[in-house]
Design an enzyme around this catalytic site. Structure first.
Site, PDB file in Angstrom:
ATOM      1  N   CYS A   1       0.844  -1.297  -0.025  1.00  0.00           N
ATOM      2  CA  CYS A   1      -0.110  -0.140  -0.025  1.00  0.00           C
ATOM      3  C   CYS A   1       0.787   1.212  -0.012  1.00  0.00           C
ATOM      4  O   CYS A   1       0.436   2.206  -0.649  1.00  0.00           O
ATOM      5  CB  CYS A   1      -1.087   0.029   1.096  1.00  0.00           C
TER       6      CYS A   1
ATOM      7  N   ARG B   1       7.127 -10.983   5.441  1.00  0.00           N
ATOM      8  CA  ARG B   1       6.713 -10.697   7.074  1.00  0.00           C
ATOM      9  C   ARG B   1       7.255 -11.873   7.892  1.00  0.00           C
ATOM     10  O   ARG B   1       7.228 -12.954   7.394  1.00  0.00           O
ATOM     11  CB  ARG B   1       5.209 -10.749   7.083  1.00  0.00           C
TER      12      ARG B   1
ATOM     13  N   GLN C   1       0.927 -11.221  -2.928  1.00  0.00           N
ATOM     14  CA  GLN C   1      -0.438 -10.860  -2.650  1.00  0.00           C
ATOM     15  C   GLN C   1      -1.072 -10.493  -4.071  1.00  0.00           C
ATOM     16  O   GLN C   1      -0.472  -9.847  -4.796  1.00  0.00           O
ATOM     17  CB  GLN C   1      -0.600  -9.417  -1.814  1.00  0.00           C
TER      18      GLN C   1
ATOM     19  N   ASP D   1      -2.838  -7.973  -5.046  1.00  0.00           N
ATOM     20  CA  ASP D   1      -3.164  -6.782  -4.187  1.00  0.00           C
ATOM     21  C   ASP D   1      -3.537  -5.802  -5.316  1.00  0.00           C
ATOM     22  O   ASP D   1      -3.187  -5.730  -6.347  1.00  0.00           O
ATOM     23  CB  ASP D   1      -1.871  -6.185  -3.531  1.00  0.00           C
TER      24      ASP D   1
ATOM     25  N   HIS E   1      -5.083  -1.505  -4.968  1.00  0.00           N
ATOM     26  CA  HIS E   1      -5.434  -0.425  -4.132  1.00  0.00           C
ATOM     27  C   HIS E   1      -6.456   0.865  -4.789  1.00  0.00           C
ATOM     28  O   HIS E   1      -5.860   1.000  -5.920  1.00  0.00           O
ATOM     29  CB  HIS E   1      -4.269   0.169  -3.295  1.00  0.00           C
TER      30      HIS E   1
ATOM     31  N   LYS F   1     -13.828  -4.002   7.558  1.00  0.00           N
ATOM     32  CA  LYS F   1     -13.480  -5.075   6.524  1.00  0.00           C
ATOM     33  C   LYS F   1     -14.443  -5.820   6.220  1.00  0.00           C
ATOM     34  O   LYS F   1     -15.254  -6.003   7.193  1.00  0.00           O
ATOM     35  CB  LYS F   1     -12.015  -5.297   6.637  1.00  0.00           C
TER      36      LYS F   1
ATOM     37  N   HIS G   1      -8.235  -1.454   0.111  1.00  0.00           N
ATOM     38  CA  HIS G   1      -7.434  -2.404   0.031  1.00  0.00           C
ATOM     39  C   HIS G   1      -8.051  -3.613  -0.421  1.00  0.00           C
ATOM     40  O   HIS G   1      -9.141  -3.961   0.334  1.00  0.00           O
ATOM     41  CB  HIS G   1      -6.611  -3.061   1.194  1.00  0.00           C
TER      42      HIS G   1
END
Length: 654
Positions: A338, A367, A385, A387, A389, A473, A519
RNA sequence: GCUGAUGUAGCUCAGGGGUAGAGCACUUCCUUGGUAAGGAAGAGGUCAUGGGUUCAAAUCCCAUCAUCAGCUCCA
């Protein structure tokens, strides 16, 4: 007389000494036999508890969560009773129900241990106790008396629990020779428990705190019918066979290396092929929904994460800073994408006319996870991910949210996840301090999620206090082919990062405004998603996705050239093939390739060469007859297309 | 990270103080076949790693690492 309202709205009159069991009996003896607990004014009660005022009720059987809970809770007590009988002096922690059964944490007398081997004996004792059909009796007790009772038993764990309870709310349950501190509810007697399986023994810290003593936790599951236990054991066996770590090895999809490092998966060619198909699929869908791909580096300056707030929150628990040799610059491996995407947004001035902006990236992140947490592909230290945004105006939030839900629907459809629900995670209204952002924004965002889910007809549960600190979320839970639940995609609203990165757009009023950020990762991560997919399909991936779609088997080496020719022709039509030209009999080749889970097997020999055809065999389905090569190519392409029909839903509107 | 169990051939596993075992996979040869295992021969292991005990350790002991289960954790 009291009035009792049934779920269908009808009202029945009963004496004031009526119990749930009596009500069931009055409806039908058969119901009374099956009923396990009762909700009285939305509170779950024991069937044997007297209902003395007007109430609305619902009776729970095995098929209801509430019914199962009472059943398993009572089973935990039966197990405790059995443990006390076999190991006198055992102290008891807690014994709750879980998704599939129950456990009890116990502190065995000095020198005693329970191993897997002892479980059979414990099961037998439990069955013996269950067959005694002992009444399970509820009693209310004062705090002082409760303390006295468990002091006499010398059970410090129960005493600790009682300490946290308020006087007047403490109840005991007794069956046979066993009494336990418990809120209930329970079955009327132990006789309903017909089949018992104790599954495993493990250590667990008292109250989950590693500073406390480790207790012995025994997991078990029970059923009202022996047949249900058999079915459950078959399911467990099936789940074991589907373990993605096992299938990943068998199908040569991925591996791990000690020298590369813990939790860092290595994708082998077939696994990489599978991942690539998934990525291509999602990219196509996202393109239709107006997403743009971006690419960002794997590291970022520490300052970036100080700005985002992640450094403060997670810095200590991350892979540590990477320093440049000369200038002493400090970088972090990126733990999320992000902040990078925010910087892309920020690179140019934005107008309300540009919004929504949707940046997608298959972004690899790292991570630090504790070594004990790592598990196959589902819990790793480096993962990618899917991912994206989305930056939009507050007014666009709901609409954007709905479109993300649409994407998730498309994915679930293409991958045959039929059974799913979603969890809406909102902030805890009693504890709003730990969240950032204005109440107004939170209310707006929460309303947007709730309305979007409702308008999409999503089955949801709402959890208060489960929101991230920066926004509410929506998480999707899917149920796989053997009934296990997995958490997959997630959609999160974020007011924090736009603020911290000072993101802006110019509105129609020519004023600066703050965009809202969403996200979202429908797969979650490629690693986790592939793992779930393997376990859902047992490695038999849908045709469009599977790395090897067709294998060509030559009857003898004389036909290897023809097999290769067929393969080449199919490759031109983007059909992924392999040739089995080993010097083996056809029966052997069929067996080996069936076991490799390749959807189509083509057998070619003299007859096929002469007629320019292939003999088709579908995995698990046997011989399907003969087709020309072209016919087969069209047939496969058509099947792939029909599986991917949903991909063509075009939602582009911007 | 904590507790416990496990670590033997590419895979699945047996064995166990005195020359390291099986099945499958692999290589070579024979066989050239029609819808779920054709035959023969061969190659392959510092028994996780490092220490210790012993005349002798893969085996017993200790430590480390990894895997598995559970706990705790998951931006």
């Amino acid at each position: 007389m009291i009035n009792v309202t049934l779920p269908d709205g009808s009202i029945k009159q009963y004496d004031e000494s009526i119990t749930g069991y009596d009500i069931a009996m009055s409806i039908s003896p058969r119901l009374a036999k099956e009923v396990l607990s009762i909700s009285v004014n939305d509170e779950v009660w024991d069937l044997s508890r007297v209902i003395s005022s007007d109430s609305s009720i619902k009776l729970h059987k095995w098929d209801d969560e509430e019914g199962k809970n009472a059943f398993w809770h009572s089973s935990a007590h039966i197990m405790a009773e059995a443990i006390e009988a076999i190991y006198p002096g055992t102290k008891f922690g807690i014994g709750p129900t879980i998704d599939n059964g129950f456990y009890y944490d116990v502190d065995l007398p000095e020198g005693k241990v329970i191993t897997e081997k002892d479980l059979v004996r414990l099961e037998q004792k439990m069955l013996e106790l269950a067959r005694q059909k002992n009444d399970i009796v509820r009693s209310e007790i004062s705090k002082a008396d409760a303390i006295q009772l468990f002091q006499d038993k010398n059970d410090e764990y129960k005493l600790e629990l009682i300490n946290d309870l308020e006087d007047g709310t403490i109840t005991l349950y007794n069956q046979g020779d066993f009494t336990d501190l418990c809120r209930g509810p329970h079955l009327p007697n132990t006789g309903a428990v017909k089949a018992i399986k104790l599954l495993s023994v493990a250590g667990a810290y008292w109250r989950g705190d590693e500073k406390n003593k480790m207790l012995t936790r025994i997991y078990g599951v029970t059923f009202p019918k022996a047949k249900l236990l058999q079915e459950y054991l078959v399911l467990l066996e099936e789940a074991k066979k589907r373990d993605h770590r096992k299938i990943g090895k068998e199908m040569v999809l991925f591996t791990f290396s000690q020298d590369v490092g813990l939790g860092l998966p290595l994708w082998m060619p077939k696994g990489a092929q599978l991942r690539e198909q998934l990525e291509l699929f999602l990219k196509k869908v996202q393109k239709n929904f107006g997403y743009e791909q971006v690419i960002t580096p794997h590291i970022g300056n520490v300052q970036l994460y100080k700005t985002s707030g992640h450094y403060e929150k997670y810095g200590k628990d991350s892979f540590q800073v990477i320093k440049t040799p000369q200038e002493g610059e400090e970088y972090l491996l990126k733990p999320m994408n992000c902040p990078h995407h925010c910087e892309i947004y920020k690179a140019r001035p934005r107008s309300y006319k540009d919004l929504p902006i949707r940046y997608a990236e298959f972004g690899t992140v790292y991570r630090y996870e504790q070594s004990g947490e790592l598990h196959g592909l589902t819990r790793v230290r480096g993962f990618t991910q899917d991912d994206a945004h989305l930056f939009c105006t507050p007014d666009q939030l709901k609409e954007e949210f709905k479109k993300v839900i649409d994407i998730i629907f498309i994915i679930f459809k293409a991958l045959d996840f039929k059974d799913f629900t979603a969890q809406i995670s909102l902030r805890d209204p009693k504890n709003t301090e730990k969240y950032i952002g204005s109440d107004e924004n939170w209310d707006k965002a929460e309303a947007a999620i709730i309305e979007a889910s409702a308008e999409k007809g999503l089955k949801t549960v709402t959890e208060l206090g489960e929101a991230a600190f920066y926004g509410p979320k929506l998480d999707f839970m899917i149920k796989d082919a053997v009934g296990r639940n997995w958490q997959l995609g997630t959609i999160q609203v974020d007011y924090n990062l736009p603020e911290r990165f000072d993101l802006e757009y110019t509105g129609a009023d020519n004023q600066k405004h703050r965009p809202v950020m969403i996200h979202r990762a429908p797969f979650g991560s490629m690693e986790r998603f592939v793992a779930v997919l393997i376990e859902h399909t047992a490695g038999k991936f849908p045709l469009w996705l599977t790395p090897e779609q067709v294998v060509i088997l030559s009857i003898s080496e004389k036909f290897n050239d023809y097999a290769q020719k067929v393969s080449n022709i199919l490759n031109i039509s983007d059909i992924r093939t392999v040739v089995d030209d080993r010097n083996e009999k056809i029966g052997r080749k069929i067996r080996d390739n069936e076991l490799k889970r390749i959807p189509y097997l083509l057998i070619v020999g003299e007859q096929e060469v002469e007629s320019n055809s292939v003999s088709v065999r579908q995995q698990g389905q046997g011989d399907k007859g003969t087709m020309t090569i072209d016919e087969f190519a069209r047939f496969i392409k058509k099947e792939v297309e029909s599986q991917l029909e949903a991909i063509h839903i075009n939602q582009k509107s911007n």
